[in-house]
Design an enzyme around this catalytic site. Structure first.
Site, PDB file in Angstrom:
ATOM      1  N   ASP A  39       0.896  -1.152   0.000  1.00  0.00           N
ATOM      2  CA  ASP A  39       0.000   0.000   0.000  1.00  0.00           C
ATOM      3  C   ASP A  39       0.942   1.212   0.000  1.00  0.00           C
ATOM      4  O   ASP A  39       2.132   1.078   0.296  1.00  0.00           O
ATOM      5  CB  ASP A  39      -0.856  -0.064   1.279  1.00  0.00           C
ATOM      6  CG  ASP A  39      -1.685   1.185   1.477  1.00  0.00           C
ATOM      7  OD1 ASP A  39      -2.440   1.522   0.566  1.00  0.00           O
ATOM      8  OD2 ASP A  39      -1.557   1.810   2.542  1.00  0.00           O
ATOM      9  N   LEU A  40       0.444   2.395  -0.332  1.00  0.00           N
ATOM     10  CA  LEU A  40       1.332   3.563  -0.418  1.00  0.00           C
ATOM     11  C   LEU A  40       1.248   4.450   0.829  1.00  0.00           C
ATOM     12  O   LEU A  40       2.171   4.505   1.636  1.00  0.00           O
ATOM     13  CB  LEU A  40       0.977   4.354  -1.693  1.00  0.00           C
ATOM     14  CG  LEU A  40       1.815   5.590  -1.995  1.00  0.00           C
ATOM     15  CD1 LEU A  40       3.289   5.253  -2.164  1.00  0.00           C
ATOM     16  CD2 LEU A  40       1.297   6.272  -3.266  1.00  0.00           C
ATOM     17  N   ASP A  41       0.097   5.115   0.972  1.00  0.00           N
ATOM     18  CA  ASP A  41      -0.063   6.046   2.085  1.00  0.00           C
ATOM     19  C   ASP A  41      -0.068   5.287   3.412  1.00  0.00           C
ATOM     20  O   ASP A  41      -0.906   4.417   3.616  1.00  0.00           O
ATOM     21  CB  ASP A  41      -1.374   6.837   1.903  1.00  0.00           C
ATOM     22  CG  ASP A  41      -1.692   7.715   3.091  1.00  0.00           C
ATOM     23  OD1 ASP A  41      -0.744   8.195   3.732  1.00  0.00           O
ATOM     24  OD2 ASP A  41      -2.874   7.911   3.397  1.00  0.00           O
ATOM     25  N   THR A  89       1.622  10.293   3.484  1.00  0.00           N
ATOM     26  CA  THR A  89       0.918  11.344   2.746  1.00  0.00           C
ATOM     27  C   THR A  89      -0.385  11.722   3.458  1.00  0.00           C
ATOM     28  O   THR A  89      -1.008  12.714   3.092  1.00  0.00           O
ATOM     29  CB  THR A  89       0.628  10.903   1.295  1.00  0.00           C
ATOM     30  OG1 THR A  89       0.287   9.524   1.297  1.00  0.00           O
ATOM     31  CG2 THR A  89       1.821  11.133   0.398  1.00  0.00           C
ATOM     32  N   LYS A 133      -8.408   7.268   5.915  1.00  0.00           N
ATOM     33  CA  LYS A 133      -7.216   6.518   5.512  1.00  0.00           C
ATOM     34  C   LYS A 133      -7.584   5.295   4.674  1.00  0.00           C
ATOM     35  O   LYS A 133      -8.408   4.481   5.098  1.00  0.00           O
ATOM     36  CB  LYS A 133      -6.391   6.121   6.732  1.00  0.00           C
ATOM     37  CG  LYS A 133      -5.682   7.317   7.334  1.00  0.00           C
ATOM     38  CD  LYS A 133      -4.658   6.921   8.379  1.00  0.00           C
ATOM     39  CE  LYS A 133      -3.959   8.164   8.895  1.00  0.00           C
ATOM     40  NZ  LYS A 133      -3.119   7.890  10.056  1.00  0.00           N
ATOM     41  N   SER A 144      -2.464   0.599  -4.341  1.00  0.00           N
ATOM     42  CA  SER A 144      -2.937   1.805  -3.645  1.00  0.00           C
ATOM     43  C   SER A 144      -4.243   2.329  -4.229  1.00  0.00           C
ATOM     44  O   SER A 144      -4.489   2.200  -5.424  1.00  0.00           O
ATOM     45  CB  SER A 144      -1.859   2.893  -3.772  1.00  0.00           C
ATOM     46  OG  SER A 144      -2.370   4.149  -3.427  1.00  0.00           O
ATOM     47  N   ALA A 145      -5.041   2.963  -3.391  1.00  0.00           N
ATOM     48  CA  ALA A 145      -6.297   3.582  -3.841  1.00  0.00           C
ATOM     49  C   ALA A 145      -6.045   4.932  -4.500  1.00  0.00           C
ATOM     50  O   ALA A 145      -6.934   5.499  -5.129  1.00  0.00           O
ATOM     51  CB  ALA A 145      -7.220   3.773  -2.642  1.00  0.00           C
ATOM     52  N   LYS A 169     -11.037  -1.012  -1.661  1.00  0.00           N
ATOM     53  CA  LYS A 169     -10.763  -1.915  -0.556  1.00  0.00           C
ATOM     54  C   LYS A 169     -11.950  -1.791   0.407  1.00  0.00           C
ATOM     55  O   LYS A 169     -12.437  -0.668   0.582  1.00  0.00           O
ATOM     56  CB  LYS A 169      -9.467  -1.510   0.171  1.00  0.00           C
ATOM     57  CG  LYS A 169      -8.221  -1.530  -0.736  1.00  0.00           C
ATOM     58  CD  LYS A 169      -7.047  -0.822  -0.045  1.00  0.00           C
ATOM     59  CE  LYS A 169      -5.874  -0.674  -0.998  1.00  0.00           C
ATOM     60  NZ  LYS A 169      -4.738   0.082  -0.464  1.00  0.00           N
ATOM     61  N   GLU A 178      -0.081  -3.404   4.608  1.00  0.00           N
ATOM     62  CA  GLU A 178      -1.209  -2.467   4.708  1.00  0.00           C
ATOM     63  C   GLU A 178      -1.268  -1.765   6.058  1.00  0.00           C
ATOM     64  O   GLU A 178      -0.991  -2.368   7.074  1.00  0.00           O
ATOM     65  CB  GLU A 178      -2.529  -3.231   4.530  1.00  0.00           C
ATOM     66  CG  GLU A 178      -3.240  -3.017   3.227  1.00  0.00           C
ATOM     67  CD  GLU A 178      -3.710  -1.592   2.956  1.00  0.00           C
ATOM     68  OE1 GLU A 178      -3.749  -0.773   3.881  1.00  0.00           O
ATOM     69  OE2 GLU A 178      -4.051  -1.313   1.807  1.00  0.00           O
ATOM     70  N   ASP A 179      -1.696  -0.483   6.027  1.00  0.00           N
ATOM     71  CA  ASP A 179      -1.857   0.250   7.300  1.00  0.00           C
ATOM     72  C   ASP A 179      -3.320   0.519   7.632  1.00  0.00           C
ATOM     73  O   ASP A 179      -3.606   1.137   8.656  1.00  0.00           O
ATOM     74  CB  ASP A 179      -1.110   1.598   7.243  1.00  0.00           C
ATOM     75  CG  ASP A 179      -1.823   2.588   6.343  1.00  0.00           C
ATOM     76  OD1 ASP A 179      -2.168   2.213   5.201  1.00  0.00           O
ATOM     77  OD2 ASP A 179      -2.057   3.725   6.776  1.00  0.00           O
TER      78      ASP A 179
END
Ligand code: B16
Ligand code: MG
Length: 217
Positions: free
Chosen positions: A9-11, A17, A45, A114-115, A145, A169-170
């Site tokens: 995942d990114l953020d 971010t 998030k 990522s979304a 997601k 994932e966060d």
């Protein structure tokens, strides 16, 4: 477990971010005459831009037409992009670069799930694009997601089975997306907030790929 790829995942996993999303959403809320706290921001998030705006409007008790919502989402994104074009590699979260280098050395494939529709801009700003064998972002998926689409597309683009790809994932919805796709999932954060993850750690600092594979076995 025979892990052949890592899907990130990114953020909240590679870079924080969320703080820039927060500043842009807060500005929008303030402009509409209500406040938006960092605690409220937790609800956004991992959630898509469109859904994030719906949540923000619900919090403010404000109703807008579909057309107005589109304009508001565009405005928020323009402010957000003003922040992220200034991103520097120093903002990569601790241990992430080292971990990616280790994966490269070991021939483990790397993908993004990522979304965000700004994912490529962010990876470029962080000088990380070259690490990724597949980039699945908000421009390539139609289901948010906890639907597993984003991660299954990642596995597919890598030519691997879901169970061969571990997801990082966060967000709770992201953990559920990975598990719905039949993938092992490592949560970044606290076990309390990431129910169903196979293992949870605070971040990548001092973490090696080998140590994680052992945790999953
Ligand atoms: P954008 P992730 C998500 O990223 C963020 O966590 C979420 O807050 C944001 O609304 C979403 O991306 C969409 O981002 O507005 O840039 O398309 O955690 O899935 O990497
Ligand atoms: Mg995230």
């Amino acid at each position: 477990m025979n892990i052949k790829a890592c899907i990130f995942d990114l953020d909240g996993v590679i870079v924080d971010t969320a703080k820039y999303h927060y500043l842009a959403w807060k500005r929008l809320a303030n402009e509409m005459g209500f406040d938006f706290t960092e605690e409220d921001n937790e609800q956004l998030k991992g959630v898509s831009r469109v859904r994030s705006l719906e949540i923000l409007l619900e919090l403010g008790g404000v109703k807008k037409t579909a057309e107005e919502q589109e304009q508001l989402a565009t405005k928020k994104n323009e402010w957000y992009v003003e922040y992220i074009v200034k991103l520097k590699p120093e903002e990569i979260l601790p241990g992430v670069s080292k971990f990616l280098d280790e994966l490269n050395d070991k021939g483990i494939k790397i993908a993004l799930g990522s979304a965000s529709k700004n994912a490529k801009l962010i990876l470029d700003g962080l000088n990380l694009t070259g690490y990724f064998d597949a980039i699945i972002d908000g421009t390539k998926v139609s289901k948010a997601k906890p639907d597993p689409e984003v991660f299954l597309k990642g596995a597919d683009e890598l030519g691997l089975q879901p169970e061969e790809c571990v997801v990082f994932e966060d967000a709770q919805a992201g953990v559920e997306a990975a598990k719905n796709g039949g993938m092992p999932c490592i949560g970044i954060g606290t076990a309390e907030n990431l129910k169903g993850a196979d293992y949870v750690m605070p971040g990548f600092d001092g973490v090696t790929f080998e140590s994680l594979v052992n945790k999953l076995n």
